[in-house]
Design an enzyme around this catalytic site. Sequence first.
Site, PDB file in Angstrom:
ATOM      1  N   GLU A 477      -0.972 -10.952  10.277  1.00  0.00           N
ATOM      2  CA  GLU A 477       0.508 -11.034   9.714  1.00  0.00           C
ATOM      3  C   GLU A 477      -0.237 -11.881   8.504  1.00  0.00           C
ATOM      4  OE1 GLU A 477       2.864 -10.358   9.699  1.00  0.00           O
ATOM      5  OE2 GLU A 477       2.454  -9.969  12.226  1.00  0.00           O
ATOM      6  N   HIS A 483      -0.848  -9.248   0.572  1.00  0.00           N
ATOM      7  CA  HIS A 483      -0.388  -7.499  -0.060  1.00  0.00           C
ATOM      8  C   HIS A 483       1.326  -7.840  -0.561  1.00  0.00           C
ATOM      9  CE1 HIS A 483       0.448  -3.281   0.895  1.00  0.00           C
ATOM     10  NE2 HIS A 483      -0.137  -3.678   0.034  1.00  0.00           N
TER      11      HIS A 483
END
Length: 694
Positions: A477, A483
Amino acid sequence: MSHEPLDPSNPFAAPSTLPYGLPDYTRIRTEHYLPAIEAGLAEHRAQVEAIATDAAAPTVENTLEALERSGRLLSRSLVAFFNQSSADSTPEIDAIEEAVAPRLAAHLDAIHLDGRLFARLEAIDAQAAAGELVLEADTAWLLHRTITTFVRAGVRLDETAQDRLRELNAEITRLQTVFGREVLAGQNAAAVLVTEEAELDGMAPDARAAAARAAAGRGHEGAWLLELILPTGQPQLATLRDRAVRERLFRASSSRGLGGEHDTRPALLAIARLRAERARLLGYEHHADFVAADATAGSAQAVADILERLAPAAVANARAEAAELEPVLREDHPGATLEPWDWAYYAEQVRSRRRALDEGALRPYLELERVLADGVFRAATELYGLTFAERRDLVGYHPDVRVYEVFDADGSGLGLFLADYWTRDAKRGGAWMNNLVDQSTLLGEQPVVVNNLNIPKPPDGEPTLLTWDEVTTMFHEFGHALHGLLSAVRYPSQSGTEVPRDFVEYPSQVNEIWSWEPSVVRAFAVHHVTGEPMPTEWVDTLLEGRQDGEGFKTTEYLAAALLDQAWYRLAPDEVPTDPEQVEPFEAAALERAGVAFAPVPPRYRSAYFNHVFSSGYSAGYYSYIWSEVLDADTVEWFGENGGLRREVGDTFRAKLLARGGSVDPMAAFRDLRGRDPRIEPLLVRRGLTAAATA
């Protein structure tokens, strides 16, 4: 719907003045959401209408960028609302979501079916094609993706077809909300209450204390509540010695949604049927083709090809693993047949015999705070130069949420990371990442991202000890979080994880490799009481056993992915109408796909497959294995370039993470790797080399 201006006292009326635009959760109350969303819808409609009716000739600035700038009130109210509805819901929040969902679908339809807007976009595209306009690469990609979105939304359909499309979208959106709500309610209702402590034999003391806390929280003092997580397999199945309790827990998990008060079958059948009709309306054979056409896969047949290639080798591996487990099972239960509720327990027994190490021995060395600081954060520091400081002055949306400021290598503030790791009845199952603020230089905004897990909460003052799967999930996660945090794009719609569904899991899966990096493991694997590091031979054994159980893990995953495809490759009239047909359809689909192996059920059965009937993975659950092809190939690239090194991390950041959705994702991969992806590294990792010749 109200068109009244939003009361200035509403926390969403103006952008948050908190660092990085963090929503002001000290002020936000449930009653603020609906007025803010309604005012946001009205404001956005007015802004879009102004763009569509602009008398000036279409330009990037007055059309494409104007669309990107529009809807800020709606955006900031919706991201906060949907974050809360998934992580800390209430009946009032559920009611708002069910009311808002179809309105939001209609709102998006009104934009994407607006021929005036589409004509302006096409005019800009024609100028660029004629050489009259030179676009920056990210702008050209934004224009291409925006036009594609309008076309896929049905802008070129006739009026009658568009009217039906609006009806379908509104009803699908409403039913998704219904399905998700019932899955959560059914998950809570199916928790297993244990009243005799002897039945918890094998369960670690801290896990037992968490179960007692959960039971007390529901008014069962002196008992223990085994709460469920979203997947079929429950963590407690690996440690509970009592076979009857394991069976009870498994059956509670795997029967969720199949009738009773929280029956999800009518909703899932309606969703499948309506999506099939929508796909036909838009010119696709079925929903799976509609989804794949806009992803890196390109077609449902390409998806089928890779899943069918991997399935036989995966099942063969699972059968070989089962053959190892059955003799150990029969030592305890002579003549018994291996059942799904036996697998995790006896896999752990076999592993501990083979490697002299079991999950129970590991957990005291896997304390959440240490894993986060000296594992997850440490790897990000070594790779990207990031540092983290907890901001106790900033408040999350729930008391369990912790807020961290993230600093770049030069000391500048990069964004905020919110960690919400403990389970609660008001939180949907699973693990996920959300954005509360998207990074965008156009809007001058920096990212605020959230990670959610569902780890049982220990009694106050006690440490949270993790399973190894929970450790890798934290790293996974946080890969999504990176990202978002490392995004460096101009347009908000291209920020971070705004990439095709079958690409979005790629960076997160890459980040999992650092949970297996020996130097990182040795940093975070420290006994929570004594402070002693995990014995070196244990670390070595843990790393050596990385492929243990890959047959089971790959088969349960592929079964779910193939089940997803089976539902969404149906024509509208092929979707069952009777809820009682759900289980037979599921069984036939698994048999047809060659993954019907009773001891290994799908990771998700249809009735609680939240990913594909409520979240954004419909016909897209294959994304994990598709992305893993890229991930495994990239792990090879890291190895070839020195592994956990700042220079390597900076390259991965610049060529992939920072670019978000501003480029063709496969072009970004080729820029990093210098070629198209190869499947062989995945086959080796998963022990599927038999599939190489398939």
